[in-house]
Write a protein that holds these residues in place. Structure first.
Motif, mmCIF file in Angstrom:
data_model
loop_
_atom_site.group_PDB
_atom_site.id
_atom_site.type_symbol
_atom_site.label_atom_id
_atom_site.label_comp_id
_atom_site.label_asym_id
_atom_site.label_seq_id
_atom_site.Cartn_x
_atom_site.Cartn_y
_atom_site.Cartn_z
ATOM 1 N N TRP A 325 0.825 -1.212 0.000
ATOM 2 C CA TRP A 325 0.000 0.000 0.000
ATOM 3 C C TRP A 325 0.857 1.258 0.000
ATOM 4 C CZ3 TRP A 325 -4.277 -1.731 -1.577
ATOM 5 C CH2 TRP A 325 -4.793 -2.943 -1.134
ATOM 6 N N ARG A 326 2.130 1.134 0.410
ATOM 7 C CA ARG A 326 3.035 2.290 0.385
ATOM 8 C C ARG A 326 3.820 2.384 -0.917
ATOM 9 N NH1 ARG A 326 6.936 1.636 3.743
ATOM 10 N NH2 ARG A 326 6.460 -0.360 4.710
ATOM 11 N N MET A 327 3.714 1.375 -1.762
ATOM 12 C CA MET A 327 4.447 1.359 -3.024
ATOM 13 C C MET A 327 3.865 2.369 -4.003
ATOM 14 S SD MET A 327 5.028 -1.944 -5.478
ATOM 15 C CE MET A 327 5.660 -1.779 -7.148
ATOM 16 N N ARG A 328 4.738 3.093 -4.689
ATOM 17 C CA ARG A 328 4.329 4.098 -5.667
ATOM 18 C C ARG A 328 4.907 3.764 -7.042
ATOM 19 N NH1 ARG A 328 1.405 4.506 -2.220
ATOM 20 N NH2 ARG A 328 0.839 6.280 -0.899
ATOM 21 N N PRO A 329 4.265 4.223 -8.129
ATOM 22 C CA PRO A 329 4.735 3.887 -9.476
ATOM 23 C C PRO A 329 6.201 4.223 -9.720
ATOM 24 C CG PRO A 329 2.558 4.870 -9.582
ATOM 25 C CD PRO A 329 2.999 4.995 -8.154
ATOM 26 N N GLY A 330 6.674 5.316 -9.156
ATOM 27 C CA GLY A 330 8.062 5.697 -9.376
ATOM 28 C C GLY A 330 9.056 4.693 -8.839
ATOM 29 N N ALA A 331 8.658 3.904 -7.843
ATOM 30 C CA ALA A 331 9.565 2.916 -7.266
ATOM 31 C C ALA A 331 9.953 1.853 -8.286
ATOM 32 C CB ALA A 331 8.915 2.265 -6.046
ATOM 33 N N LEU A 332 9.019 1.495 -9.156
ATOM 34 C CA LEU A 332 9.322 0.492 -10.178
ATOM 35 C C LEU A 332 10.381 1.006 -11.141
ATOM 36 C CD1 LEU A 332 8.831 -2.169 -11.631
ATOM 37 C CD2 LEU A 332 6.850 -1.119 -12.759
ATOM 38 N N ASP A 333 10.271 2.245 -11.571
ATOM 39 C CA ASP A 333 11.258 2.804 -12.492
ATOM 40 C C ASP A 333 12.656 2.820 -11.877
ATOM 41 O OD1 ASP A 333 9.277 3.253 -14.384
ATOM 42 O OD2 ASP A 333 8.872 5.287 -13.661
ATOM 43 N N ILE A 334 12.742 3.157 -10.601
ATOM 44 C CA ILE A 334 14.036 3.177 -9.912
ATOM 45 C C ILE A 334 14.636 1.781 -9.866
ATOM 46 C CG2 ILE A 334 15.157 3.561 -7.682
ATOM 47 C CD1 ILE A 334 13.124 5.833 -7.216
ATOM 48 N N ARG A 335 13.810 0.800 -9.518
ATOM 49 C CA ARG A 335 14.308 -0.574 -9.417
ATOM 50 C C ARG A 335 14.744 -1.114 -10.783
ATOM 51 N NH1 ARG A 335 16.220 -0.323 -4.753
ATOM 52 N NH2 ARG A 335 14.791 -0.592 -2.990
ATOM 53 N N LEU A 336 14.015 -0.781 -11.827
ATOM 54 C CA LEU A 336 14.399 -1.244 -13.157
ATOM 55 C C LEU A 336 15.782 -0.720 -13.542
ATOM 56 C CD1 LEU A 336 11.026 -0.844 -15.098
ATOM 57 C CD2 LEU A 336 12.085 -2.972 -14.306
#
Length: 432
Positions: A325-336
């Motif tokens: 629930w704290r995950m945001r779309p920008g986190a995926l881009d950073i991890r990629l």
């Protein structure tokens, strides 16, 4: 504390999580500090309730047609704990320390509403913005897959074969209710009830002497699939606290060279004590210093580079339900971006004929198959080893395992629904 008082405390903690936007662990710790009269059993029960509310946050609000902490708790009691409206009403009677009595609307919702017409992100309890990604991963099964990721996880242990055999440890830990894991030949499992406290594994003699470590079965399998062998030069590139490093060390039987490192030196802090307790003598921990590369002396010489890649952690939602629930779309881009960098870094370390094993605890295709396709596009001298070739040397139940997991051209994906493990993706690449 009475069961009713525990419900009131749960509502308090959920309100704190909502209003202060803090992780559940911190909210529970602060509540315990402010309510020292609560015993360890009370705190464990309240913690179980809070995490169950977080696991079933969206579906509970849907059931109650209301998104307040109280409504989410009531909906969870129906969905997760299997309580009917009368049982819930008996706890919510407005007595001393108990929640207020159920309203007519709450009774009606508990008695009549269901998830039959709920959209996938509600039935599966995940943020709506992730639906497009989970649809790509699982299609029409995404609600069922995500719902399995919302269930409470068991406590898995790995037997350290440098010091013990699984059959012996099964006997010595029988008082904890351990059973053998279905897939990993090294695993033990302790099932946990809704209000159960985690057993004090760290106080057990088998743990103290290094015979067992806490490690999810999926994590064990991911490391075993690497095929690390005695005498090889092996690098754990994202070693963190050392869970997979310890598995690699046992596979190598104390022979060969094992190097553990991590870009974040804080993550490496526990590894030294864990290696010592496990009786590992062939591991070298390289802690980064400033901008210096701790692996600058290694060029195309490693037999195996294991990458436990930084990822969104969607596969671990059973253990960290508030994280989704704290995950945001920008986190995926950073991890990629992080994953691409660490994959490219591994290229210079592995020798021709060597292997790069890429692992995530994510179920999102962008972090898994998509990342591997892009990597091979950048490095055509690498190719994927089919999962059937690697799994066949590990289990008597190879065919069953391969039938359970999702197999793609890029690797395999374990999920709680299919394998009973956390969600793990594994791709094994070889350098031509």
């Amino acid at each position: 504390m009475t069961p009713a008082a525990r419900l009131s405390a749960t509502i308090e903690v959920i309100e704190a999580i909502d209003s202060q936007r803090i992780p559940a662990a911190k909210a529970l710790k602060e509540w315990g500090t402010a309510h020292r009269f609560a015993g360890s059993g009370d705190r464990a029960a309240i913690s179980g309730l809070v995490y169950d509310v977080l696991r079933r946050q969206a579906s509970s609000a849907w059931i109650m047609d209301d998104d307040t902490p109280r409504s989410r708790l009531l909906g969870m009691l129906k969905l997760e704990r299997g309580m009917n409206s009368d049982a819930i009403a008996s706890l919510c009677d407005g007595g001393r320390f108990a929640p207020e009595p159920l309203t007519d609307g709450e009774r009606q919702a508990l008695a009549s509403r269901s998830l039959l017409d709920a959209p996938p992100h509600i039935a599966g309890d995940y943020p709506q913005w992730l639906d497009v990604y989970l649809d790509e991963a699982f299609g029409d099964d995404r609600a069922a897959e995500a719902a399995a990721m919302a269930c409470r996880a068991p406590l898995d242990l790995r037997v350290n074969t440098l010091k013990a055999k699984r059959d012996k440890v099964l006997g010595s830990l029988q008082h904890l209710g351990v059973t053998a894991t279905p897939w990993s030949p090294l695993g033990l499992r302790i099932m946990l009830g809704a209000d159960a406290r985690n057993p004090g594994i760290q106080a057990e003699e088998e743990f103290i002497k290094g015979a067992v470590e806490v490690q999810d079965e999926g994590s064990q399998i991911a490391a075993l699939l690497s095929g690390a062998r005695p005498g090889e030069q092996v690098i754990d590139l994202c070693a963190g606290a050392g869970g997979k490093t310890l598995t690699l060390a046992a596979m190598m039987q104390g022979r060969g060279r094992l190097i553990a490192t991590d870009r974040d030196k804080r993550q490496l802090a526990p590894i030294h004590e864990r290696l010592s307790r496990a009786g590992v003598h062939n591991a070298e921990v390289r802690t980064p210093k400033g901008e210096d590369d701790p692996l600058s002396d290694i060029r195309a010489s490693a037999d195996l580079v294991l990458i436990d890649a930084p990822c969104t952690g969607t596969g671990t939602w059973r253990r960290n339900p508030d994280a989704k629930w704290r995950m945001r779309p920008g986190a995926l881009d950073i991890r990629l971006k992080d994953q691409a960098e660490v994959l490219d870094r591994a290229c210079a370390l592995v020798k021709p004929g060597g292997r790069v094993v890429y692992i995530t605890c994510s179920v999102l295709p962008q972090e898994n198959s998509g990342q591997i396709r892009k990597f091979i596009g950048r490095h055509p001298d690498f190719s994927v080893i089919p999962p059937s070739q690697t799994a066949s040397v590990l289990w008597a139940r190879t065919d069953d395992f391969l039938a359970a997991v999702y197999v793609s051209d890029e690797g395999l994906l374990m999920t709680p629904r299919r394998t009973g493990t956390d969600g793990f993706f594994v791709s094994i690449l070889t350098k031509r």
